[in-house]
Design a protein around this motif. Sequence first.
Motif, PDB file in Angstrom:
ATOM      1  N   ALA A 160       0.838  -1.203   0.000  1.00 11.56           N
ATOM      2  CA  ALA A 160       0.000   0.000   0.000  1.00 11.56           C
ATOM      3  C   ALA A 160       0.874   1.255   0.000  1.00 11.56           C
ATOM      4  CB  ALA A 160      -0.924  -0.005   1.220  1.00 11.56           C
ATOM      5  N   ALA A 161       1.947   1.216   0.779  1.00  9.20           N
ATOM      6  CA  ALA A 161       2.876   2.350   0.804  1.00  9.20           C
ATOM      7  C   ALA A 161       3.531   2.546  -0.554  1.00  9.20           C
ATOM      8  CB  ALA A 161       3.942   2.132   1.877  1.00  9.20           C
ATOM      9  N   GLN A 162       3.884   1.444  -1.202  1.00 11.56           N
ATOM     10  CA  GLN A 162       4.502   1.531  -2.529  1.00 11.56           C
ATOM     11  C   GLN A 162       3.561   2.185  -3.528  1.00 11.56           C
ATOM     12  OE1 GLN A 162       5.104  -2.159  -4.804  1.00 11.56           O
ATOM     13  NE2 GLN A 162       7.239  -1.541  -5.054  1.00 11.56           N
ATOM     14  N   ARG A 163       2.279   1.795  -3.484  1.00 15.85           N
ATOM     15  CA  ARG A 163       1.311   2.404  -4.408  1.00 15.85           C
ATOM     16  C   ARG A 163       1.176   3.905  -4.147  1.00 15.85           C
ATOM     17  NH1 ARG A 163      -1.461  -2.478  -3.295  1.00 15.85           N
ATOM     18  NH2 ARG A 163      -2.711  -1.438  -1.699  1.00 15.85           N
ATOM     19  N   GLU A 164       1.117   4.278  -2.871  1.00 12.82           N
ATOM     20  CA  GLU A 164       0.964   5.693  -2.538  1.00 12.82           C
ATOM     21  C   GLU A 164       2.201   6.492  -2.940  1.00 12.82           C
ATOM     22  OE1 GLU A 164      -0.551   9.254  -1.231  1.00 12.82           O
ATOM     23  OE2 GLU A 164      -1.550   7.353  -1.648  1.00 12.82           O
ATOM     24  N   THR A 188       7.116  13.751   1.101  1.00 14.80           N
ATOM     25  CA  THR A 188       6.046  14.043   2.064  1.00 14.80           C
ATOM     26  C   THR A 188       5.325  12.760   2.453  1.00 14.80           C
ATOM     27  OG1 THR A 188       5.737  16.273   1.174  1.00 14.80           O
ATOM     28  CG2 THR A 188       3.915  15.333   2.431  1.00 14.80           C
ATOM     29  N   SER A 189       5.019  11.926   1.458  1.00 13.76           N
ATOM     30  CA  SER A 189       4.345  10.661   1.731  1.00 13.76           C
ATOM     31  C   SER A 189       5.241   9.718   2.523  1.00 13.76           C
ATOM     32  CB  SER A 189       3.924  10.003   0.414  1.00 13.76           C
ATOM     33  OG  SER A 189       3.281   8.770   0.650  1.00 13.76           O
ATOM     34  N   LEU A 190       6.530   9.665   2.172  1.00 13.01           N
ATOM     35  CA  LEU A 190       7.451   8.780   2.881  1.00 13.01           C
ATOM     36  C   LEU A 190       7.595   9.187   4.344  1.00 13.01           C
ATOM     37  CD1 LEU A 190       9.536   6.504   2.891  1.00 13.01           C
ATOM     38  CD2 LEU A 190      11.245   8.157   2.119  1.00 13.01           C
ATOM     39  N   ALA A 191       7.697  10.491   4.605  1.00 12.32           N
ATOM     40  CA  ALA A 191       7.816  10.958   5.985  1.00 12.32           C
ATOM     41  C   ALA A 191       6.611  10.532   6.813  1.00 12.32           C
ATOM     42  CB  ALA A 191       7.976  12.479   5.999  1.00 12.32           C
ATOM     43  N   ALA A 192       5.425  10.581   6.196  1.00 10.23           N
ATOM     44  CA  ALA A 192       4.217  10.145   6.901  1.00 10.23           C
ATOM     45  C   ALA A 192       4.224   8.632   7.130  1.00 10.23           C
ATOM     46  CB  ALA A 192       2.978  10.563   6.110  1.00 10.23           C
ATOM     47  N   ALA A 198       4.907  10.273  -6.569  1.00  9.90           N
ATOM     48  CA  ALA A 198       6.033  10.548  -7.452  1.00  9.90           C
ATOM     49  C   ALA A 198       5.561  10.978  -8.833  1.00  9.90           C
ATOM     50  CB  ALA A 198       6.923   9.305  -7.561  1.00  9.90           C
ATOM     51  N   LEU A 199       4.473  10.372  -9.317  1.00  6.34           N
ATOM     52  CA  LEU A 199       3.952  10.716 -10.639  1.00  6.34           C
ATOM     53  C   LEU A 199       3.234  12.060 -10.633  1.00  6.34           C
ATOM     54  CD1 LEU A 199       2.557   7.243 -11.772  1.00  6.34           C
ATOM     55  CD2 LEU A 199       4.594   8.404 -12.633  1.00  6.34           C
ATOM     56  N   ASN A 200       2.497  12.338  -9.560  1.00  3.58           N
ATOM     57  CA  ASN A 200       1.667  13.541  -9.531  1.00  3.58           C
ATOM     58  C   ASN A 200       2.370  14.764  -8.955  1.00  3.58           C
ATOM     59  OD1 ASN A 200      -0.445  12.031 -10.579  1.00  3.58           O
ATOM     60  ND2 ASN A 200      -1.317  11.568  -8.566  1.00  3.58           N
ATOM     61  N   ALA A 201       3.248  14.560  -7.987  1.00  7.84           N
ATOM     62  CA  ALA A 201       3.852  15.704  -7.295  1.00  7.84           C
ATOM     63  C   ALA A 201       5.372  15.679  -7.304  1.00  7.84           C
ATOM     64  CB  ALA A 201       3.345  15.763  -5.854  1.00  7.84           C
ATOM     65  N   GLY A 202       5.980  14.701  -7.979  1.00  8.97           N
ATOM     66  CA  GLY A 202       7.423  14.659  -8.077  1.00  8.97           C
ATOM     67  C   GLY A 202       8.097  14.248  -6.777  1.00  8.97           C
TER      68      GLY A 202
END
Length: 356
Positions: free
Chosen positions: A139-143, A158-162, A148-152
Motif C-alpha cells: 500500500a505504501a509503494q502504491r501511494e 512528504t508521503s514517505l515521511a508520513a 512521485a507521478l503527480n507531485a514529483g
Amino acid sequence: MPPTLASLVHHSALKLTVRAGADHLDVPVRWAHVSELADPVPYMEGGELLLITALKLDAEDPEAMRRYVRRLAGAGVVGLGFAVGVNYEEIPKALVDACAHEPLPLLEVPRRTPFLAISKAVSAAIAADQYRAVTAGFAAQRELTKQALNAGPEGLLTSLAAQVDGWAALYDASGTVVAAAPDWAGRRAARLTGEVERLRERPAPASSVVGGPEHEDRVELHSLGTGRRPRAALAVGTAAALGTAERYAVHSAIALLTLTTERSRSLHAAEQRIGTAVLRMLLAGEPDHARAVAGDLYGGLLDAPFRMIVADAVPGARAATAAGGDRLGTLAEALEAAAARSGEAVLVVPEGARLV
C-alpha cells in the motif's frame, strides 16, 4: 504487532496461567521452542518462549532452579512454559520463586494443552503479522508511486515521511539538500552533508546509519543511482529503528527516486543533444529548421541577423587564467553589457558545451 506473552495468555484455546513475571508479558515472542535439556542455552537465539516438562531437571532444588532461570534470562529467553500433570502435578515452588526473582515470566500449561498448540499459535500470529507488514508495504509503494507521478520528489518525500512517522530529505550529486519533508527537516538534513559526502565516496549502492538512542533521531542514508558514483542520496530520520512495513516504504522510495534521478539524467542529455542540433542549424543558416526542432523547449529563438563570438582559452592560457582570474568570464560580462546598451540579446555558452 508480533505475538507477545500477553496475547498468548489471552488466547482462549490455550488456557495458560501466569505464575510469575506478570509485569513482563508485553515482550514479543519470536518463537516457541521445546527443550528438556538441562542447559538449552547453546541452542537459543533469544526471544523464545521455552516449553518444558522438567523431565531432566530437579525443579524442586532452589539453587539449581536459580542457576537454570538465570541462564535462560541471560540468553534472551522471554518466557518459560511449564506443563503440569506430566512430571509434576503443579509447578514446584523453587521454580516459581526463581522466575519471580529474575524476573522471567512463568506460564502454567494445563495437561490438555499440547505444546504443539502453543507453537502453532505463535507461528500463526507471526505469519499474520508478516502478512500485515507486506500488505502495508505494498500500500505504501502504491501511494509513493502515485505521489512521485503527480507531485514529483517533493510529494514522494512528504508521503514517505508520513509512512515512517519521521522525516525525509533528498540530496543532489553535490550533497546539497534539494527537498525535505516536513519543512523543518531541511535544517536537520543540512547538518548531515558531511555524512552524505562520505557516503558518496563509496561505490553505489551504499547506505549508512547516523545517530541512535543517544541522539535526537536515527537517520538512514542511502545512495541513489545505477552507476558506480551516486547521483543523489536519500535521508530518512525516525525516532526508532524501522519496522518491516516502514522498510518496504523506504526501499520503494529508493527505487522510485533512482528512476527519477536516472530519468532526469537522460532528459538532460537529450536536451543537450537537441540544443546542439539547434545551434548547428543556426550556424548553418537554417533558422526555420532550428525553430521547428526547438519547438516549445527553448521558447522564441533570436531573429536573424545575429552575430556570434566564440572565445576559447588555449591550453597554455588556462593556467594563466587559474592564476590571474577568469578572463573568459570577464569577456562574457563585457559582451552582455555591450549587448544590453545596443538592445541586442546575447547567448553565453559555458566552457565544455559542444557547439558542433
